[in-house]
Design an enzyme around this catalytic site. Structure first.
Site, short mmCIF file in Angstrom:
data_model
loop_
_atom_site.label_atom_id
_atom_site.label_comp_id
_atom_site.label_asym_id
_atom_site.label_seq_id
_atom_site.Cartn_x
_atom_site.Cartn_y
_atom_site.Cartn_z
N GLY A 1 10.01 12.74 0.24
CA GLY A 1 10.45 12.91 -1.14
C GLY A 1 11.82 13.49 -1.32
O GLY A 1 12.12 14.58 -0.84
N ASP A 2 12.66 12.71 -1.97
CA ASP A 2 13.95 13.17 -2.50
C ASP A 2 15.03 13.44 -1.47
O ASP A 2 15.97 14.18 -1.77
CB ASP A 2 13.76 14.42 -3.39
N GLN B 1 0.71 -0.17 7.07
CA GLN B 1 -0.04 0.60 6.06
C GLN B 1 -0.99 -0.31 5.29
O GLN B 1 -0.59 -1.36 4.81
CB GLN B 1 0.91 1.26 5.06
N PRO C 1 7.13 3.63 3.82
CA PRO C 1 6.64 2.34 3.32
C PRO C 1 7.10 2.14 1.88
O PRO C 1 7.00 3.05 1.06
CB PRO C 1 5.12 2.49 3.38
N MET C 2 7.63 0.96 1.58
CA MET C 2 8.02 0.67 0.19
C MET C 2 7.69 -0.78 -0.14
O MET C 2 8.32 -1.71 0.39
CB MET C 2 9.50 0.96 -0.02
N CYS D 1 -0.69 5.60 -3.68
CA CYS D 1 -0.23 4.67 -4.72
C CYS D 1 -0.90 4.99 -6.06
O CYS D 1 -2.13 4.99 -6.17
CB CYS D 1 -0.53 3.23 -4.31
N ARG E 1 13.75 5.95 -0.80
CA ARG E 1 14.86 5.45 -1.61
C ARG E 1 16.21 5.73 -0.98
O ARG E 1 17.15 4.96 -1.17
CB ARG E 1 14.75 6.03 -3.02
#
Ligand SMILES: Cc1cc2nc3c(=O)[nH]c(=O)nc-3n(C[C@H](O)[C@H](O)[C@H](O)COP(=O)(O)O)c2cc1C
Length: 349
Positions: free
Chosen positions: A202-203, A71, A16-17, A101, A230
């Site tokens: 993550g990452d 979400q 989710p972004m 968040c 990302r």
């Protein structure tokens, strides 16, 4: 693999972004393949319960995206349960709770990552939602609030006990925000303690990293899947390429033209599918020319493309010039010309 009774074709998930993973973007990523689940941008439980148009728009999805997880964020167990029922009524496959968040606007209302500071209360939120709906209730959290309180393992066990069907851990604390690196050892540790599926986040910016994260903890105690955030904004093919690698195939090659076409398709979908009656926006007939400075809906589309391109241009030859040009575009036609020149112009020897 399954989350409750929802089957995921692959363990690779679009994270989710907020502001980024709208329905058009999710559909375009899904069309490239390899994607087992998409999660919407975070949606306010308060806004859902009050029926606020803008909130309902954030929760919009299409059949093509299934399985889809919506979400929601909030801190009040009753409102979160009511919001979960609305999400279920909208036909979503899964309802996810944002416990990650760190933004003050969200966290100050006992929502987002501040729920990690109140584990008993967080468990009450999960229990109320799990009682209220039949669809799986999942939780996305961070490593903890800060380094003095890295309580993901404890909270994950509590939410499992309260009825959560899966948990995702983004291995950073709220205080870290996006600095440092995600702690995947912690993610594996949590996975080893739970019976429900645990996802890591993550990452992962290369498809090899996505697969490696899955394999590295691929024992019985390993993570069940990986959320990519990302990395998808930089490379919407990353999940398809990860699926290639996982299946023993070389990752598919993506041409510059395909990358350009993705942006053009995204512009078209944003332009023609969204209606915002309150601001007088309407569907615009495909092909309608508009060379003037952007207003209203067009400006919103330009801003969406700017936001995406700040990620999308990374790693491309000449990406920083593309970013500068996109940031100065004032109309949709100018935006299309810039994309055409960058991605489709024949290479001059
Ligand atoms: C622009 C942006 C918006 C985000 N919005 C959300 C959100 O709405 N809900 C959420 O749980 N996480 C959100 N995240 C966190 C991501 O889902 C993900 O956990 C985090 O970025 C780490 O993964 P990555 O390194 O693959 O990006 C957001 C991240 C970014 C970069």
């Amino acid at each position: 693999m399954n989350i409750g009774n929802v089957k995921l074709a692959t363990p690779f998930v679009v994270a989710p972004m907020a502001g980024m993973t709208d329905t058009a973007f999710r559909r375009l990523v899904k069309r490239q393949g390899g994607c087992g689940l998409v999660v919407t941008e975070m949606v306010s439980s308060e806004g859902l319960v009050r029926g606020i148009d803008r909130t309902l728009e954030y929760a919009e999805y299409t059949e093509e995206e299934r399985p889809v997880s919506i979400q929601i964020f909030g801190g009040d167990p009753e409102k979160m349960a009511a919001a979960a029922q609305i999400v279920e009524g909208m036909g979503a496959d899964i309802v996810d709770i944002n416990m990650g968040c760190p933004v003050h606007k969200i966290a100050k209302h006992s929502a987002g990552c501040s729920l990690m500071k109140q584990p008993e209360h967080a468990a009450k939120v999960v229990a109320a939602m799990a009682r209220a709906v039949k669809i799986p209730v999942t939780v996305k959290m961070r490593a903890g609030w800060n380094d003095r309180s890295r309580n993901a393992a404890e909270l994950a066990r509590m939410v499992e006990g309260a009825g959560a069907a899966a948990v995702t851990i983004h291995g950073r604390t709220a205080e870290q925000s996006y600095s440092g690196s995600a702690d995947w050892d912690l993610v594996s540790e949590v996975a080893s303690q739970l019976r429900i599926p645990v996802f890591g986040s993550g990452d992962c910016v290369e498809p090899e990293q996505v697969v490696e994260r899955l394999r590295a903890s691929g024992s019985a105690a390993g993570v069940s899947g990986v959320l990519v955030g990302r990395g998808v904004l930089r490379n919407p093919w990353i999940l398809a390429q990860a699926a290639d690698i996982a299946a023993g195939r070389p990752p598919r090659h993506v041409t510059l033209q395909e990358r350009g076409q993705f942006l053009l398709d995204y512009i078209d979908m944003l332009l023609h599918e969204r209606i915002d009656e309150r601001e007088g926006f309407r569907h615009r007939a495909p092909g309608t020319a508009d060379d003037g400075p952007a207003r209203g809906h067009d400006r919103w589309v330009i801003n969406k493309i700017r936001a995406l391109c700040s990620w999308y241009s990374k790693g491309l030859d000449g990406g920083s010039q593309l970013r500068v040009r996109i940031n100065t575009a004032v109309s949709i036609s100018e935006l299309r010309d810039i994309i055409g020149a960058f991605f489709f112009a024949p290479v001059v020897a």
